[in-house]
Motif scaffolding. Sequence first.
Motif, PDB file in Angstrom:
ATOM      1  N   ILE A 121       0.750  -1.227  -0.266  1.00 11.75           N
ATOM      2  CA  ILE A 121       0.007  -0.241  -0.079  1.00 11.75           C
ATOM      3  C   ILE A 121       0.962   1.384  -0.073  1.00 11.75           C
ATOM      4  O   ILE A 121       0.212   2.245  -0.715  1.00 11.75           O
ATOM      5  CB  ILE A 121      -0.515  -0.256   0.681  1.00 11.75           C
ATOM      6  CG1 ILE A 121      -2.002  -1.237   0.788  1.00 11.75           C
ATOM      7  CG2 ILE A 121      -1.993   1.159   1.943  1.00 11.75           C
ATOM      8  CD1 ILE A 121      -2.671  -1.293   2.290  1.00 11.75           C
ATOM      9  N   GLU A 122       1.360   1.691   0.502  1.00 12.91           N
ATOM     10  CA  GLU A 122       3.116   2.033   0.736  1.00 12.91           C
ATOM     11  C   GLU A 122       3.444   2.842  -0.747  1.00 12.91           C
ATOM     12  O   GLU A 122       3.590   4.116  -1.492  1.00 12.91           O
ATOM     13  CB  GLU A 122       3.971   1.707   1.557  1.00 12.91           C
ATOM     14  CG  GLU A 122       3.647   2.455   2.750  1.00 12.91           C
ATOM     15  CD  GLU A 122       4.515   1.790   4.365  1.00 12.91           C
ATOM     16  OE1 GLU A 122       6.323   1.646   3.740  1.00 12.91           O
ATOM     17  OE2 GLU A 122       5.070   2.353   5.558  1.00 12.91           O
ATOM     18  N   LYS A 123       3.755   1.572  -1.524  1.00 13.47           N
ATOM     19  CA  LYS A 123       4.527   1.705  -2.269  1.00 13.47           C
ATOM     20  C   LYS A 123       3.224   2.038  -3.783  1.00 13.47           C
ATOM     21  O   LYS A 123       3.372   3.501  -4.476  1.00 13.47           O
ATOM     22  CB  LYS A 123       5.034   0.145  -3.120  1.00 13.47           C
ATOM     23  CG  LYS A 123       6.077   0.657  -4.694  1.00 13.47           C
ATOM     24  CD  LYS A 123       5.828  -0.984  -4.689  1.00 13.47           C
ATOM     25  CE  LYS A 123       7.604  -1.390  -3.762  1.00 13.47           C
ATOM     26  NZ  LYS A 123       7.794  -2.337  -4.384  1.00 13.47           N
ATOM     27  N   ALA A 124       2.314   1.685  -3.405  1.00 15.91           N
ATOM     28  CA  ALA A 124       0.664   1.978  -4.336  1.00 15.91           C
ATOM     29  C   ALA A 124       0.778   4.095  -4.208  1.00 15.91           C
ATOM     30  O   ALA A 124       0.616   4.219  -5.157  1.00 15.91           O
ATOM     31  CB  ALA A 124      -0.275   1.287  -3.824  1.00 15.91           C
ATOM     32  N   TYR A 125       0.999   4.224  -2.818  1.00 15.70           N
ATOM     33  CA  TYR A 125       0.206   5.313  -2.855  1.00 15.70           C
ATOM     34  C   TYR A 125       1.578   6.173  -2.887  1.00 15.70           C
ATOM     35  O   TYR A 125       1.221   7.600  -2.201  1.00 15.70           O
ATOM     36  CB  TYR A 125      -0.916   5.780  -1.705  1.00 15.70           C
ATOM     37  CG  TYR A 125      -1.975   4.807  -1.391  1.00 15.70           C
ATOM     38  CD1 TYR A 125      -3.705   5.766  -1.941  1.00 15.70           C
ATOM     39  CD2 TYR A 125      -2.033   3.848  -1.929  1.00 15.70           C
ATOM     40  CE1 TYR A 125      -4.334   5.379  -2.293  1.00 15.70           C
ATOM     41  CE2 TYR A 125      -3.722   2.808  -1.474  1.00 15.70           C
ATOM     42  CZ  TYR A 125      -4.697   3.980  -2.285  1.00 15.70           C
ATOM     43  OH  TYR A 125      -5.755   3.277  -2.191  1.00 15.70           O
ATOM     44  N   GLU A 126       2.311   5.962  -3.061  1.00 13.18           N
ATOM     45  CA  GLU A 126       3.840   7.128  -2.692  1.00 13.18           C
ATOM     46  C   GLU A 126       3.591   8.170  -4.773  1.00 13.18           C
ATOM     47  O   GLU A 126       3.579   7.541  -5.303  1.00 13.18           O
ATOM     48  CB  GLU A 126       4.780   6.086  -3.146  1.00 13.18           C
ATOM     49  CG  GLU A 126       6.118   7.026  -3.248  1.00 13.18           C
ATOM     50  CD  GLU A 126       7.226   6.340  -3.351  1.00 13.18           C
ATOM     51  OE1 GLU A 126       8.242   5.898  -4.124  1.00 13.18           O
ATOM     52  OE2 GLU A 126       7.419   5.485  -2.326  1.00 13.18           O
TER      53      GLU A 126
END
Length: 153
Positions: free
Chosen positions: A130-135
């Motif tokens: 999720i962190e990677k997707a919302y960066e």
Amino acid sequence: MADEKDTAAEAPKKSNKMLMVVIAMALVILGGGGAGAFFMLRGDSASAAEEKPVKGAVVAIDSALTVNLADGHYLKFGFALQMTEAAGHEEIDTSQALNLAIEQYTGRPIAELSTEEGRNKLKAELLEKIEKAYEVEEKQMVMDLYFTSFVTQ
């Protein structure tokens, strides 16, 4: 008799000198190691403090998800996203987070979710995705994930 007293008197002097040399060497080694560790750790904590994002708003996902697990079991869970201050106060689309959560948990064996270690491992993997997707533009927008419900059967 005089020779025995002289020999006995000389033995403690030699052991005291040797003891002092050993203590001095130990202090030098420990002091050098301690100073090295201090300077190395000091640099790490300063850079870690700079990189750690500041907490922003919490975005609750209204509907709980129900996914099929292995062997006819299911998982019903809800979660919320801890946004960073860099994310601002704009409303975000949580569809991608929901999709990643469904993919993460579907088909898992219930035994994996029954232990705290297993749940924490899967949660950490989901958070990373999720962190990677919302960066956005190399800025971290999501910094944590909170389960609001978690039921297996």
